[in-house]
Design a protein around this motif. Structure first.
Motif, PDB file in Angstrom:
ATOM      1  N   ARG A 175      -5.347   1.726  33.798  1.00 35.06           N
ATOM      2  CA  ARG A 175      -5.799   3.100  34.394  1.00 35.06           C
ATOM      3  C   ARG A 175      -6.803   2.677  35.506  1.00 35.06           C
ATOM      4  NH1 ARG A 175      -5.581   7.801  30.179  1.00 35.06           N
ATOM      5  NH2 ARG A 175      -3.339   7.575  29.375  1.00 35.06           N
ATOM      6  N   LYS A 176      -7.783   2.052  35.140  1.00 40.04           N
ATOM      7  CA  LYS A 176      -8.944   1.676  35.879  1.00 40.04           C
ATOM      8  C   LYS A 176      -8.390   0.947  37.284  1.00 40.04           C
ATOM      9  CE  LYS A 176     -13.306   1.725  36.454  1.00 40.04           C
ATOM     10  NZ  LYS A 176     -14.302   2.796  36.380  1.00 40.04           N
ATOM     11  N   ALA A 177      -7.438   0.068  37.321  1.00 43.15           N
ATOM     12  CA  ALA A 177      -6.722  -0.542  38.269  1.00 43.15           C
ATOM     13  C   ALA A 177      -6.173   0.253  39.270  1.00 43.15           C
ATOM     14  CB  ALA A 177      -6.067  -1.690  37.661  1.00 43.15           C
ATOM     15  N   GLU A 178      -5.383   1.282  38.646  1.00 48.28           N
ATOM     16  CA  GLU A 178      -4.750   2.239  39.582  1.00 48.28           C
ATOM     17  C   GLU A 178      -5.633   3.038  40.053  1.00 48.28           C
ATOM     18  OE1 GLU A 178      -1.163   3.917  38.175  1.00 48.28           O
ATOM     19  OE2 GLU A 178      -0.380   2.253  36.957  1.00 48.28           O
ATOM     20  N   TYR A 179      -6.618   3.719  39.318  1.00 46.79           N
ATOM     21  CA  TYR A 179      -7.633   4.536  40.081  1.00 46.79           C
ATOM     22  C   TYR A 179      -8.267   3.867  41.148  1.00 46.79           C
ATOM     23  CZ  TYR A 179     -12.005   7.449  40.111  1.00 46.79           C
ATOM     24  OH  TYR A 179     -12.966   8.268  40.611  1.00 46.79           O
ATOM     25  N   LEU A 180      -8.650   2.692  40.863  1.00 49.48           N
ATOM     26  CA  LEU A 180      -9.328   2.109  42.156  1.00 49.48           C
ATOM     27  C   LEU A 180      -8.437   1.743  43.470  1.00 49.48           C
ATOM     28  CD1 LEU A 180     -11.768  -0.274  40.057  1.00 49.48           C
ATOM     29  CD2 LEU A 180     -12.386   1.862  41.334  1.00 49.48           C
ATOM     30  N   GLY A 181      -7.178   1.881  43.125  1.00 44.59           N
ATOM     31  CA  GLY A 181      -6.243   1.401  44.322  1.00 44.59           C
ATOM     32  C   GLY A 181      -5.981  -0.068  44.177  1.00 44.59           C
ATOM     33  N   LYS A 202      -2.601   3.414  49.707  1.00 47.44           N
ATOM     34  CA  LYS A 202      -3.782   2.673  49.425  1.00 47.44           C
ATOM     35  C   LYS A 202      -3.334   1.481  48.587  1.00 47.44           C
ATOM     36  CE  LYS A 202      -6.794   6.446  49.740  1.00 47.44           C
ATOM     37  NZ  LYS A 202      -8.008   7.324  49.224  1.00 47.44           N
ATOM     38  N   ILE A 203      -2.260   1.399  47.663  1.00 49.48           N
ATOM     39  CA  ILE A 203      -2.137   0.350  46.822  1.00 49.48           C
ATOM     40  C   ILE A 203      -1.494  -1.033  47.527  1.00 49.48           C
ATOM     41  CG2 ILE A 203      -0.360  -0.370  45.140  1.00 49.48           C
ATOM     42  CD1 ILE A 203      -2.320   1.562  44.197  1.00 49.48           C
TER      43      ILE A 203
END
Length: 387
Positions: A19-25, A40-41
């Motif tokens: 979740r943190k990885a996806e939240y930070l893009g 942004k990914i």
């Protein structure tokens, strides 16, 4: 021993990381249930299927693509990757079902890492020679048996991994062409089969740190001269058929910093310089013809952590005495067909954690004194070959 290869975390921590990885893009995991992709990914991991992933990444600026448990890889997906994503730096097809790489892969100018590890790929496209920024090419356990001459254009290449293995002892080789000399940044190369001309060029690779080669009978002196120039070498593997003499006596002074050594072939006596390698932490021997008591001498290597021996012991009794192998953590004894009894004295191998014995068809019982191995966490013994 060496670098860590795996890392395990608690399920809850794993979910937090995702979740943190996806939240930070930073990273996005694409599967059948979650295929929406933010513009942004830059890094994606495709799981289970590429069907939904193709539409998701169509208009994105992806830098890296990895695959896990992908059941199939569509031709259209491969085409999209090499045509529409010019910014890709990492392509990891490990364990996927691909059988080829599109010719257009050579147009991915920014590509730094390319892996077809454990795939059905048989041939690399000649356009691979256009990947001037490629640093890591992983062909391990693929079906590739030879490399095109265009590989010599990859001047930034640092890691070229080309082998597949069977139970850690047997390796499939890849033939390399002449013209390797310009790959001056190469640090890791193996397992390769080379002729006399290639061996001469390999002497130019002064930055090589890990090297594994299959030599043909009669070229031993050439490989000795080659290795003598590789002063930064820390890992060395020399393979030849067990029926052929491994004649490397002319290598009187190997790289002093050698940490890992693997030898296969026919040799009556271990070379004296082996016992002087103070930094050696791992040694693997698959040698027929040994007649000297080499284990008694190997035990004195001060920093040895892992010892693997295959079909290299002729006596009926194998005795590990007090104070032998003070730092050893892993011991593998394979195909000791004449050994009937194994004895471990108190004080021998005090730090041993893993012990694998077998097949040893004449071994009558588990090693006497095994109770002295207080740190042992894994043991596997068997008498016959497992089919």
């Amino acid at each position: 021993m060496g670098r860590p290869r795996l890392c395990r975390v608690h399920d809850l921590m794993h979910e937090i990381i995702l979740r943190k990885a996806e939240y930070l893009g930073f990273f996005h995991f694409v599967n059948r249930e979650h295929s929406n992709l933010s513009s942004k990914i830059r890094h994606i991991s495709i799981q289970e299927s590429t069907d939904s992933a193709l539409e998701s990444i169509k208009y994105s600026k992806i830098h890296s693509v990895s695959h896990f448990n992908v059941d199939s890889l569509l031709n259209s997906f491969m085409t999209t990757l090499v045509v529409d994503f010019k910014l890709v730096k990492v392509l990891d097809f490990e364990d996927s079902l691909i059988k080829y790489l599109a010719e257009g892969v050579g147009n991915l100018f920014h590509l730094h890492y390319l892996s077809v590890k454990n795939t059905k790929v048989k041939v690399l496209p000649k356009s691979i020679g256009k990947l001037l920024n490629l640093e890591n090419l992983n062909l391990k356990r693929s079906l590739i048996t030879k490399l095109h001459v265009e590989i010599k254009n990859l001047k930034k290449l640092r890691y070229l991994l080309t082998y597949h293995s069977d139970n850690g002892w047997y390796y499939g080789m890849v033939k390399i062409p002449t013209g390797f000399g310009p790959l001056l940044d190469l640090q890791r190369l193996g397992y390769v089969e080379a002729n006399f001309e290639v061996l001469k060029e390999l002497t130019k690779l002064r930055h090589l740190r890990k090297f594994a080669i299959w030599i043909t009978y009669g070229n031993e002196k050439d490989i000795c001269a080659c290795i003598g120039n590789l002063e930064k070498l820390i890992s060395l593997t020399i393979l030849i058929s067990r029926e052929e003499i491994l004649n490397i006596e002319s290598m009187t002074s190997p790289p002093h910093g050698l940490q890992r050594l693997r030898l296969t072939g026919n040799m009556k006596k271990l070379l004296d310089w082996i016992f002087k390698l103070e930094h050696l932490v791992r040694i693997s021997l698959d040698l027929s013809g040994l007649i000297d008591d080499y284990i008694r001498v190997l035990q004195a290597l001060p920093n040895l952590l892992e010892l693997r021996l295959r079909d290299t012991y002729l006596d009926e009794q194998l005795h590990f005495k007090d104070d032998w192998f003070p730092k050893l953590k892993v011991l593998v004894l394979s195909s000791f067909e004449g050994v009937e009894l194994m004895i471990i004295d108190k004080g021998a191998m005090p730090n041993l954690e893993k012990l694998r014995i077998g097949p040893c068809p004449l071994l009558k019982e588990i090693p006497i004194g095994i109770e002295h191995l207080r740190n042992l966490s894994f043991i596997l013994c068997w008498k016959k070959f497992i089919i």
